[in-house]
Design an enzyme around this catalytic site. Structure first.
Site, PDB file in Angstrom:
ATOM      1  N   HIS A 129      28.600  -4.078  -4.544  1.00  0.00           N
ATOM      2  CA  HIS A 129      29.107  -3.654  -3.232  1.00  0.00           C
ATOM      3  C   HIS A 129      29.153  -4.804  -2.229  1.00  0.00           C
ATOM      4  CE1 HIS A 129      29.148   0.483  -4.548  1.00  0.00           C
ATOM      5  NE2 HIS A 129      27.906   0.337  -5.005  1.00  0.00           N
TER       6      HIS A 129
ATOM      7  N   GLU B  43       9.738 -18.800   1.318  1.00  0.00           N
ATOM      8  CA  GLU B  43       8.579 -19.303   2.056  1.00  0.00           C
ATOM      9  C   GLU B  43       8.150 -20.692   1.607  1.00  0.00           C
ATOM     10  OE1 GLU B  43       5.303 -16.194   3.298  1.00  0.00           O
ATOM     11  OE2 GLU B  43       5.786 -15.943   1.193  1.00  0.00           O
TER      12      GLU B  43
ATOM     13  N   ASN C 168      -6.334 -17.816  21.143  1.00  0.00           N
ATOM     14  CA  ASN C 168      -5.507 -17.294  20.051  1.00  0.00           C
ATOM     15  C   ASN C 168      -4.892 -15.992  20.545  1.00  0.00           C
ATOM     16  OD1 ASN C 168      -4.447 -16.315  17.641  1.00  0.00           O
ATOM     17  ND2 ASN C 168      -6.413 -15.565  16.904  1.00  0.00           N
ATOM     18  N   GLY C 169      -3.565 -15.938  20.606  1.00  0.00           N
ATOM     19  CA  GLY C 169      -2.905 -14.718  21.084  1.00  0.00           C
ATOM     20  C   GLY C 169      -1.787 -15.068  22.041  1.00  0.00           C
TER      21      GLY C 169
ATOM     22  N   CYS D 191      -3.223 -19.033  14.961  1.00  0.00           N
ATOM     23  CA  CYS D 191      -4.175 -19.940  15.588  1.00  0.00           C
ATOM     24  C   CYS D 191      -5.572 -19.641  15.067  1.00  0.00           C
ATOM     25  CB  CYS D 191      -4.209 -19.861  17.110  1.00  0.00           C
ATOM     26  SG  CYS D 191      -2.665 -20.272  17.896  1.00  0.00           S
TER      27      CYS D 191
ATOM     28  N   GLU E  81      10.237  -9.351  -3.328  1.00  0.00           N
ATOM     29  CA  GLU E  81       9.032 -10.174  -3.244  1.00  0.00           C
ATOM     30  C   GLU E  81       9.264 -11.552  -3.881  1.00  0.00           C
ATOM     31  OE1 GLU E  81       6.502 -10.129  -1.549  1.00  0.00           O
ATOM     32  OE2 GLU E  81       4.981 -11.314  -2.569  1.00  0.00           O
TER      33      GLU E  81
ATOM     34  N   TRP F 207      -0.721 -22.339  16.056  1.00  0.00           N
ATOM     35  CA  TRP F 207       0.619 -21.905  15.633  1.00  0.00           C
ATOM     36  C   TRP F 207       1.350 -21.639  16.940  1.00  0.00           C
ATOM     37  CZ3 TRP F 207       3.823 -17.606  16.102  1.00  0.00           C
ATOM     38  CH2 TRP F 207       4.912 -17.561  15.217  1.00  0.00           C
TER      39      TRP F 207
ATOM     40  N   LYS G  78      -0.745 -17.724   8.228  1.00  0.00           N
ATOM     41  CA  LYS G  78      -1.224 -16.670   7.345  1.00  0.00           C
ATOM     42  C   LYS G  78      -1.370 -15.332   8.056  1.00  0.00           C
ATOM     43  CE  LYS G  78      -2.923 -15.250   3.435  1.00  0.00           C
ATOM     44  NZ  LYS G  78      -1.899 -15.027   2.390  1.00  0.00           N
TER      45      LYS G  78
ATOM     46  N   LYS H 193       8.953 -15.079  -1.797  1.00  0.00           N
ATOM     47  CA  LYS H 193       8.074 -16.189  -2.217  1.00  0.00           C
ATOM     48  C   LYS H 193       8.867 -17.488  -2.252  1.00  0.00           C
ATOM     49  CE  LYS H 193       5.104 -14.724  -1.628  1.00  0.00           C
ATOM     50  NZ  LYS H 193       4.551 -13.468  -1.282  1.00  0.00           N
TER      51      LYS H 193
HETATM   52  C1  AGP Z   1       3.611 -13.186   2.528  1.00  0.00           C
HETATM   53  O1  AGP Z   1       3.799 -14.171   1.571  1.00  0.00           O
HETATM   54  C2  AGP Z   1       3.811 -13.578   3.902  1.00  0.00           C
HETATM   55  N1  AGP Z   1       3.196 -14.782   4.253  1.00  0.00           N
HETATM   56  C3  AGP Z   1       3.873 -12.506   4.961  1.00  0.00           C
HETATM   57  O2  AGP Z   1       5.098 -11.871   4.756  1.00  0.00           O
HETATM   58  C4  AGP Z   1       2.764 -11.440   5.053  1.00  0.00           C
HETATM   59  O3  AGP Z   1       2.782 -10.628   3.928  1.00  0.00           O
HETATM   60  C5  AGP Z   1       2.947 -10.624   6.342  1.00  0.00           C
HETATM   61  O4  AGP Z   1       2.847 -11.470   7.442  1.00  0.00           O
HETATM   62  C6  AGP Z   1       1.971  -9.479   6.460  1.00  0.00           C
HETATM   63  O5  AGP Z   1       0.657  -9.928   6.547  1.00  0.00           O
HETATM   64  P1  AGP Z   1      -0.572  -8.955   6.335  1.00  0.00           P
HETATM   65  O6  AGP Z   1      -0.491  -8.428   4.952  1.00  0.00           O
HETATM   66  O7  AGP Z   1      -1.770  -9.824   6.547  1.00  0.00           O
HETATM   67  O8  AGP Z   1      -0.465  -7.862   7.338  1.00  0.00           O
END
Ligand code: AGP
Length: 612
Positions: A508, A492, A100-101, A2, A485, A74, A607, A489
């Protein structure tokens, strides 16, 4: 999650709030809303969807008002809908609030309100808290400020709240615990935001509000108090962020811009710290706790998502170079275990945003038990950066795309420099190896730049693979986290199921998935496990899997066994993860775009994850 924004001053609030919300949209985009105060009272407009949907909805409506608040959501409590969008109006009609929270004991507070005959219009914890505040105000016949103070003492959970009151038309009341709040100080005006982006063109002077603080914000006055009603002198800081850093600069998406920024962000990350010619690494945070880092019996790395992947790479590096045992923990798991932490353990917390709730709580827990906390954080002044004992900023600049790209490579760079710095102090690295790795690190920005020139080739590949239903990403050793990673990506951004796995583990179990439809992406650059990787690739080929690989420039033998390859320049395997992830970022990006998705705002994500 948020985004919240506020303004009070002589200007019309609406355009400032809308622009601010667009900048904060990376924090959530399920719904958006605005409350404006003018002489006629309170106008609230809110809408399910993105800020653009709200803007369209407001066309032709009365947007006059010099004081206002805005929210981009969010969803936590209650589905994304107009009804659950913020701001909420109190039952008495005079208060409007955004939040927010999460209010964890909202059910209990809700029950109290229902018993008193309240009826609620939404499913949100926010509306419960707002009415709880109003109830206290009415019952005690006290000021809003006093009512907020009393109410917040009953609340468990995390919040930033902004409240407007028709009876005080130029005032915004704000309070924070666990979620971020920045107040910008202008001339006869004040700005509020989840971060400083909404106020960048108006002021450079900001105050980061701390937990359990309450702010009474008027055009020409900012009063900061704690919950005990004692006044606090605001600590005014200068903003070090440029407007260009939060704009797309000609790119179609922030994610693409951020991928292409990496040669510069890596250079910024090394600047003033890495001097390969002089054979020096200088990290003030490491120096500050040099003794503790050198004598640490154990290092625990915590983070979430991409930051957790950075921790996994660091585990290999710290163990090899510093000869210290390293444990890598998901922050969200660590906090609910009963982890054994001894005096002198070092906890390295890794976070782009510096606001991730799980990481924050994990740190608090480790701190209580006597650990020294070292932060590797991108956002300057963020909550995590402020509760650590020492740290190193990653200097990647604002990362707006929800999928982390440049922050990851900057995290890897900082962690590699840290490992080298500590190894040298411990004498666990030879001078020759140390100098060699410094040179290798210094060359990384240029090699990333070279890799980015293959963007068009990867874009073409994306067309070919965009309809795949699943992907497998495999790597060994330091490139096992690269596989994780790469898979994250893709998930997401393109909503294609993808799993990352250590290549040696494939036999395995996951090998059962392989058929002629499954693209398997190997990180197959030249390193000490290259031959093993080639064997794993042959095993996939023998089962008709579609072989894709990140390979080292000039490695024709590996190229020949693949259906498609992505090329990177040769690099020492200990710095290669910084480089090898770049083609995988581009592949995920182009597949997401080819599928027609909004890659900067993938569904269900935000984010900055400030809820548990
Ligand atoms: C990464 O592409 C993600 N959107 C997510 O996994 C992110 O890395 C994670 O939420 C951690 O966030 P931070 O690094 O701001 O703590």
């Amino acid at each position: 999650m948020c985004g919240i924004v506020g303004y009070t001053g002589p200007k019309e609030a609406y355009p400032i709030l809308i622009k601010g919300l667009k900048r904060l949209e990376y924090r959530g985009y399920d719904s958006a809303g605005i409350a404006l105060l003018n002489s006629a009272g309170l106008n609230i407009y809110k809408k399910k969807g993105k800020v653009a949907d709200l803007e369209e909805f407001i066309i032709g409506k009365n947007t006059h008002g010099n004081t206002g608040i805005g929210h981009t959501r969010w969803a936590t409590h209650g589905e994304p809908s107009d009804r659950n969008a913020h701001p909420h109006r109190s039952a008495g009609g005079k208060l409007a609030m955004i939040h927010n929270g999460i209010i964890e004991n909202y059910n209990q507070l809700k029950q109290e309100l229902l018993n008193k005959g309240y009826s609620l219009q939404s499913d949100t914890d926010t509306e419960v808290l707002l009415n709880f505040i109003e109830e206290i105000k009415n019952k005690n016949q006290c000021s809003l400020e006093e009512a907020v103070r009393i109410a917040l003492k009953r609340v468990t959970g995390a919040y930033v709240i902004l409240i407007l009151d028709e009876e005080n038309p130029d005032t915004i009341l704000a309070a924070r615990k666990g979620s971020p709040l920045v107040i910008g100080i202008g001339k006869g005006e004040h700005f509020l935001g989840s971060d400083a982006s909404p106020m960048l063109e108006y002021t450079r002077e900001v105050v980061y509000v701390n937990d359990y603080e309450l702010a009474i914000v008027k055009p020409d006055e900012l009063i900061l108090k704690n919950l005990g009603n004692e006044t606090i002198t605001p600590f005014v800081q200068k903003l070090d962020m440029e407007l260009a850093a939060i704009e797309k600069g000609g790119y179609q998406h922030f994610m693409l811009k951020e991928i292409h920024e990496q040669p510069h962000t890596l250079y910024d990350c090394f600047r003033g710290r890495l001097d390969a010619e002089a054979g020096l690494i200088t990290m003030s945070g490491v120096q500050q706790y040099a003794d503790e880092l050198v004598h640490a019996k154990r290092i625990i790395m915590v983070g979430c998502g991409t930051s957790w992947h950075a921790a996994l790479v660091a585990e290999y590096l710290f163990e090899e170079l510093c000869r210290v045992p390293v444990e890598v923990e998901y922050a969200s798991e660590f906090r609910y275990r009963n982890p054994v932490i001894r005096q002198g353990d070092i906890v390295v917390a890794i976070s782009q945003s510096g606001e991730t709730a799980d990481t924050l709580v994990a740190i608090e827990k480790a701190r209580e038990q006597g650990a020294i906390i070292f932060g590797v954080v991108n956002v300057v002044g963020s909550s995590i950066s402020r509760i650590t004992h020492a740290g190193a900023y990653t200097h990647a600049g604002p990362e707006i795309g929800v999928a982390s790209t440049k922050a990851y490579t900057a995290q890897l760079s900082v962690l590699t420099m840290m490992a080298l710095n500590i190894a040298r102090m411990k004498n666990t690295i030879s001078e020759e190896n140390f100098l060699h790795l410094l040179k290798e690190l210094q060359q990384i920005p240029e090699k990333v730049s070279w890799t980015l020139q293959h963007n068009q080739h990867i874009k073409d590949m994306a067309q070919k693979y965009k309809n795949a239903k699943d992907f497998l990403y495999l790597g060994r050793n330091l490139n096992f986290p690269t596989a994780l990673e790469g898979a994250l990506k893709l998930k997401e951004i393109s909503y294609i199921h993808a799993s990352g796995y250590p290549a040696g583990e494939m036999k395995h179990g996951p090998i059962a998935l392989v058929d002629e439809h499954l693209p398997v992406v190997f990180i197959a650059t030249k390193d000490k496990v290259h031959d093993k990787i080639i064997s794993n690739m042959q095993e996939i080929k023998a089962r008709k899997g579609r072989l894709l690989a990140v390979i080292t420039e000039g490695d024709t033998a590996t190229k020949e066994i693949c259906e498609d390859t992505m090329v990177v320049p040769e690099a020492d395997e200990r710095v290669a993860p910084i480089l090898n992830v770049v083609p995988l970022q581009l592949l995920a990006y182009h597949i997401g775009v080819a599928k027609g998705y909004d890659v900067d705002k993938p569904r269900n994500l935000a984010k900055s994850v400030t809820v548990e």
